[in-house]
Enzyme design. Structure first.
Site, PDB file in Angstrom:
ATOM      1  N   SER A 126      32.913  30.693  36.242  1.00  0.00           N
ATOM      2  CA  SER A 126      34.103  31.591  35.962  1.00  0.00           C
ATOM      3  C   SER A 126      35.290  30.335  35.507  1.00  0.00           C
ATOM      4  O   SER A 126      35.507  29.403  36.071  1.00  0.00           O
ATOM      5  CB  SER A 126      34.422  32.362  37.191  1.00  0.00           C
ATOM      6  OG  SER A 126      35.871  32.718  36.812  1.00  0.00           O
ATOM      7  N   GLU A 128      38.343  31.369  36.427  1.00  0.00           N
ATOM      8  CA  GLU A 128      39.023  31.093  37.422  1.00  0.00           C
ATOM      9  C   GLU A 128      39.019  29.609  38.344  1.00  0.00           C
ATOM     10  O   GLU A 128      39.771  29.403  39.021  1.00  0.00           O
ATOM     11  CB  GLU A 128      38.619  32.059  38.572  1.00  0.00           C
ATOM     12  CG  GLU A 128      39.242  33.328  38.289  1.00  0.00           C
ATOM     13  CD  GLU A 128      40.850  33.542  38.353  1.00  0.00           C
ATOM     14  OE1 GLU A 128      41.425  33.449  39.500  1.00  0.00           O
ATOM     15  OE2 GLU A 128      41.287  33.919  37.393  1.00  0.00           O
ATOM     16  N   TYR A 150      37.951  32.834  45.740  1.00  0.00           N
ATOM     17  CA  TYR A 150      37.062  33.283  44.817  1.00  0.00           C
ATOM     18  C   TYR A 150      36.729  31.975  43.872  1.00  0.00           C
ATOM     19  O   TYR A 150      35.536  31.672  43.666  1.00  0.00           O
ATOM     20  CB  TYR A 150      37.461  34.386  43.848  1.00  0.00           C
ATOM     21  CG  TYR A 150      36.400  34.699  42.924  1.00  0.00           C
ATOM     22  CD1 TYR A 150      35.171  35.197  43.004  1.00  0.00           C
ATOM     23  CD2 TYR A 150      37.154  34.224  41.470  1.00  0.00           C
ATOM     24  CE1 TYR A 150      34.417  35.529  41.623  1.00  0.00           C
ATOM     25  CE2 TYR A 150      35.901  34.393  40.444  1.00  0.00           C
ATOM     26  CZ  TYR A 150      34.888  34.967  40.451  1.00  0.00           C
ATOM     27  OH  TYR A 150      34.120  35.091  39.433  1.00  0.00           O
TER      28      TYR A 150
HETATM   29  P1  NAP Z   1      30.921  42.882  38.898  1.00  0.00           P
HETATM   30  O1  NAP Z   1      30.889  44.084  38.185  1.00  0.00           O
HETATM   31  O2  NAP Z   1      31.932  42.947  40.320  1.00  0.00           O
HETATM   32  O3  NAP Z   1      29.204  43.092  39.529  1.00  0.00           O
HETATM   33  C1  NAP Z   1      29.072  42.149  40.739  1.00  0.00           C
HETATM   34  C2  NAP Z   1      27.306  42.491  41.421  1.00  0.00           C
HETATM   35  O4  NAP Z   1      27.293  41.601  42.249  1.00  0.00           O
HETATM   36  C3  NAP Z   1      27.220  43.905  41.564  1.00  0.00           C
HETATM   37  O5  NAP Z   1      26.146  44.358  41.016  1.00  0.00           O
HETATM   38  C4  NAP Z   1      27.324  43.791  43.078  1.00  0.00           C
HETATM   39  O6  NAP Z   1      26.382  44.720  43.555  1.00  0.00           O
HETATM   40  C5  NAP Z   1      26.414  42.496  43.249  1.00  0.00           C
HETATM   41  N1  NAP Z   1      26.488  41.821  44.631  1.00  0.00           N
HETATM   42  C6  NAP Z   1      27.526  41.424  45.182  1.00  0.00           C
HETATM   43  N2  NAP Z   1      27.254  40.995  46.344  1.00  0.00           N
HETATM   44  C7  NAP Z   1      25.766  40.968  46.515  1.00  0.00           C
HETATM   45  C8  NAP Z   1      25.084  40.524  47.662  1.00  0.00           C
HETATM   46  N3  NAP Z   1      25.311  39.999  48.746  1.00  0.00           N
HETATM   47  N4  NAP Z   1      23.553  40.391  47.068  1.00  0.00           N
HETATM   48  C9  NAP Z   1      23.488  40.871  45.823  1.00  0.00           C
HETATM   49  N5  NAP Z   1      23.962  41.442  44.941  1.00  0.00           N
HETATM   50  C10 NAP Z   1      25.483  41.443  45.212  1.00  0.00           C
HETATM   51  O7  NAP Z   1      30.903  41.485  38.301  1.00  0.00           O
HETATM   52  P2  NAP Z   1      30.826  41.491  36.648  1.00  0.00           P
HETATM   53  O8  NAP Z   1      32.103  41.664  36.143  1.00  0.00           O
HETATM   54  O9  NAP Z   1      29.569  42.018  36.155  1.00  0.00           O
HETATM   55  O10 NAP Z   1      30.397  39.657  36.714  1.00  0.00           O
HETATM   56  C11 NAP Z   1      29.277  39.229  36.965  1.00  0.00           C
HETATM   57  C12 NAP Z   1      29.290  37.814  37.509  1.00  0.00           C
HETATM   58  O11 NAP Z   1      29.905  36.912  36.278  1.00  0.00           O
HETATM   59  C13 NAP Z   1      30.052  37.927  38.749  1.00  0.00           C
HETATM   60  O12 NAP Z   1      29.237  36.771  39.165  1.00  0.00           O
HETATM   61  C14 NAP Z   1      31.527  37.286  38.361  1.00  0.00           C
HETATM   62  O13 NAP Z   1      32.002  36.785  39.396  1.00  0.00           O
HETATM   63  C15 NAP Z   1      31.032  36.527  37.077  1.00  0.00           C
HETATM   64  N6  NAP Z   1      32.291  36.353  36.180  1.00  0.00           N
HETATM   65  C16 NAP Z   1      32.830  37.396  35.660  1.00  0.00           C
HETATM   66  C17 NAP Z   1      33.764  37.329  34.703  1.00  0.00           C
HETATM   67  C18 NAP Z   1      34.445  38.622  34.048  1.00  0.00           C
HETATM   68  O14 NAP Z   1      35.443  38.525  33.440  1.00  0.00           O
HETATM   69  N7  NAP Z   1      33.597  39.747  34.198  1.00  0.00           N
HETATM   70  C19 NAP Z   1      34.051  36.251  34.248  1.00  0.00           C
HETATM   71  C20 NAP Z   1      33.524  35.146  34.702  1.00  0.00           C
HETATM   72  C21 NAP Z   1      32.773  35.116  35.779  1.00  0.00           C
HETATM   73  P3  NAP Z   1      26.903  46.014  44.338  1.00  0.00           P
HETATM   74  O15 NAP Z   1      26.831  47.270  43.273  1.00  0.00           O
HETATM   75  O16 NAP Z   1      25.876  46.495  45.456  1.00  0.00           O
HETATM   76  O17 NAP Z   1      28.359  45.592  44.752  1.00  0.00           O
HETATM   77  O1  F7E Z   2      43.453  39.879  36.908  1.00  0.00           O
HETATM   78  C1  F7E Z   2      47.232  40.335  37.016  1.00  0.00           C
HETATM   79  C2  F7E Z   2      46.567  39.372  38.128  1.00  0.00           C
HETATM   80  O2  F7E Z   2      42.108  41.224  38.663  1.00  0.00           O
HETATM   81  C3  F7E Z   2      44.002  39.599  35.782  1.00  0.00           C
HETATM   82  C4  F7E Z   2      37.362  38.648  37.370  1.00  0.00           C
HETATM   83  O3  F7E Z   2      36.298  39.266  36.836  1.00  0.00           O
HETATM   84  O4  F7E Z   2      38.243  37.203  35.658  1.00  0.00           O
HETATM   85  C5  F7E Z   2      38.411  38.337  36.744  1.00  0.00           C
HETATM   86  O5  F7E Z   2      39.363  37.677  37.680  1.00  0.00           O
HETATM   87  C6  F7E Z   2      45.452  39.350  35.915  1.00  0.00           C
HETATM   88  C7  F7E Z   2      45.818  38.463  37.286  1.00  0.00           C
HETATM   89  O6  F7E Z   2      41.186  39.354  36.907  1.00  0.00           O
HETATM   90  C8  F7E Z   2      47.645  43.441  38.333  1.00  0.00           C
HETATM   91  O7  F7E Z   2      47.642  38.890  38.788  1.00  0.00           O
HETATM   92  C9  F7E Z   2      48.911  42.107  37.500  1.00  0.00           C
HETATM   93  O8  F7E Z   2      46.700  37.439  36.850  1.00  0.00           O
HETATM   94  O9  F7E Z   2      41.827  41.819  35.987  1.00  0.00           O
HETATM   95  P1  F7E Z   2      42.167  40.703  37.276  1.00  0.00           P
HETATM   96  P2  F7E Z   2      41.213  37.905  37.280  1.00  0.00           P
HETATM   97  O10 F7E Z   2      41.828  37.674  38.436  1.00  0.00           O
HETATM   98  O11 F7E Z   2      41.378  37.261  36.200  1.00  0.00           O
HETATM   99  C10 F7E Z   2      37.697  36.124  36.126  1.00  0.00           C
HETATM  100  C11 F7E Z   2      37.396  35.324  35.031  1.00  0.00           C
HETATM  101  C12 F7E Z   2      36.515  36.230  37.165  1.00  0.00           C
HETATM  102  O12 F7E Z   2      35.513  35.470  37.425  1.00  0.00           O
HETATM  103  C13 F7E Z   2      36.537  37.441  38.009  1.00  0.00           C
HETATM  104  O13 F7E Z   2      35.436  37.660  39.054  1.00  0.00           O
HETATM  105  O14 F7E Z   2      46.198  40.446  35.869  1.00  0.00           O
HETATM  106  N1  F7E Z   2      47.634  41.803  37.526  1.00  0.00           N
HETATM  107  N2  F7E Z   2      48.910  43.300  37.931  1.00  0.00           N
HETATM  108  C14 F7E Z   2      46.752  42.461  38.134  1.00  0.00           C
HETATM  109  N3  F7E Z   2      45.492  42.379  38.416  1.00  0.00           N
HETATM  110  C15 F7E Z   2      45.041  43.318  39.129  1.00  0.00           C
HETATM  111  N4  F7E Z   2      43.521  43.301  39.492  1.00  0.00           N
HETATM  112  N5  F7E Z   2      45.573  44.526  39.580  1.00  0.00           N
HETATM  113  C16 F7E Z   2      46.904  44.677  39.086  1.00  0.00           C
HETATM  114  O15 F7E Z   2      47.598  45.587  39.361  1.00  0.00           O
END
Ligand code: NAP
Ligand code: F7E
Length: 324
Positions: A126, A128, A150
């Protein structure tokens, strides 16, 4: 006759899992999705593919279950998308986040190594990890400085994947993906929180939207584009890590402006800044440099920022109007 490709996806019930399953099925894969035991299975996002995938039971917290899953399904590719992925929760549950999001990667890598080290492995790293960014834009060589439990857990997952590649000669890659969104995004993430509330405000079901830091900037892309990059990474001659991003950055405020305007509203009349949504340590600015993926994988983002915001708002408006 060629051997069918078999993909195991952890985190299949999440946003990316559903898009990846659809993409792999379209490309002739047999797909298994690993789900953990819960009191009620959350298969909502898999509506379109449930009858074409195999659901298998396992948990990143339990290595025996992972060995069984890899042994029984015998995948040719493993996509590790499972994680505790919400940054805010990682401060409330730092140990749990580390167990799933960091150590869980080692458990799955070990399951693959023990059962069949020839299986190709994708780790969901990520942006992050860059956190308090050391350079702008961020690329594969930018040093990490995570700002949340995270982010710290993802740095571990990233390096253990690199380490298993170097130690055991496994085909293991980390995709350093910047934020990617869609109508299937969880409601706790800011983009979906905005699009969902815009729809409710439009239909008179709510008046305000309470948010935290409106000045945070992210490189937001469309999840459907990003899962293709995961597959491309596992189908090269050599395993390498890639940044996947759009190369553009926008603030939360800009997201609000476009989202509210799409519904004929002015965000300034509805958005309230609420300190409860500020983070103990913020990631102020992320912008990725996708050059290596553009040149090496032939990957590029297809949905623009404005198209993404409008897609999410349109989808929430449609859902909301269907429920009235
Ligand atoms: P998400 O919607 O939060 O999905 C997370 C998945 O992980 C869910 O299917 C959840 O299952 C499963 N999970 C959580 N704990 C588990 C465990 N102990 N054993 C097995 N499965 C488990 O995340 P996403 O947005 O699709 O992202 C997919 C991956 O990419 C994650 O690793 C995330 O950290 C990473 N990532 C996401 C982004 C983004 O912008 N979306 C960017 C960079 C990296 P349940 O349904 O049971 O909760
Ligand atoms: O926040 C700001 C917050 O929670 C984005 C995950 O998929 O992407 C995701 O992480 C920004 C932050 O995503 C609210 O402070 C303002 O600066 O949508 P977010 P994230 O933290 O960037 C990365 C790449 C991952 O890997 C993660 O799994 O938005 N923000 N106001 C807020 N954020 C939230 N959630 N809620 C608010 O009310």
């Amino acid at each position: 006759m060629t051997t069918p490709k078999r993909a195991l996806i952890t985190g299949i019930t999440g946003q990316d899992g559903s898009y990846l399953a659809e993409f792999l099925l379209q490309n002739g894969y047999e797909v298994a999705g690993m789900v953990r035991r819960t009191s009620g299975l959350n298969l909502e996002r898999l509506g379109g593919v449930l009858d074409r995938i195999k659901i298998v039971s396992g948990d990143l917290l339990d290595v025996a279950s992972l060995v069984d899953v890899v042994k029984n399904f015998a995948p040719t590719e493993v996509y590790n998308l499972a994680a505790q992925s919400f940054v805010t929760t990682s401060w409330n549950q730092p140990e749990f986040t580390a167990d799933v999001t960091a150590l869980g990667v080692t458990r799955l890598l070990d399951a693959v190594r023990i059962v069949n080290p020839e299986v190709r492995f994708y780790q969901a790293s990520s942006s992050e990890m860059f956190g308090k960014v050391r350079e702008v834009p961020q690329n594969e060589l930018t040093p990490f400085h995570p700002r949340s439990p995270y982010g710290v857990a993802k740095v571990y997952g990233h390096w253990i994947t690199v380490n298993y590649r170097e130690s055991f000669d496994m085909y293991a890659c980390s995709g350093i993906l910047f934020n990617h969104e869609s109508p299937r995004r969880g409601l706790e993430f800011v983009t979906r929180k905005i699009s969902h509330q815009v729809a409710r405000i439009k239909f008179g079901l709510a008046k305000e939207l309470r948010l935290g830091n409106l000045d945070a900037k992210r490189d937001w892309g469309f999840a459907g584009d990003y899962v293709k990059a995961m597959w491309l990474m596992l189908n090269q001659d050599r395993p390498e890590d890639y940044v996947i991003a759009t190369g553009e950055t926008h603030s939360v405020r800009e997201f609000c402006e476009i989202a509210f305007a799409r519904a004929g509203l002015n965000y300034e009349n509805h958005v309230i800044v609420d300190e409860q949504f500020f983070r103990p340590a913020e990631v102020d600015l992320l912008i990725g440099d996708p050059k290596k993926a553009n040149d090496g994988l032939g990957w590029k983002t297809e949905v623009s920022f404005v198209e993404l915001v409008e897609m999410m708002v349109d989808s929430d408006i449609k859902d909301c109007s269907g429920r009235l």
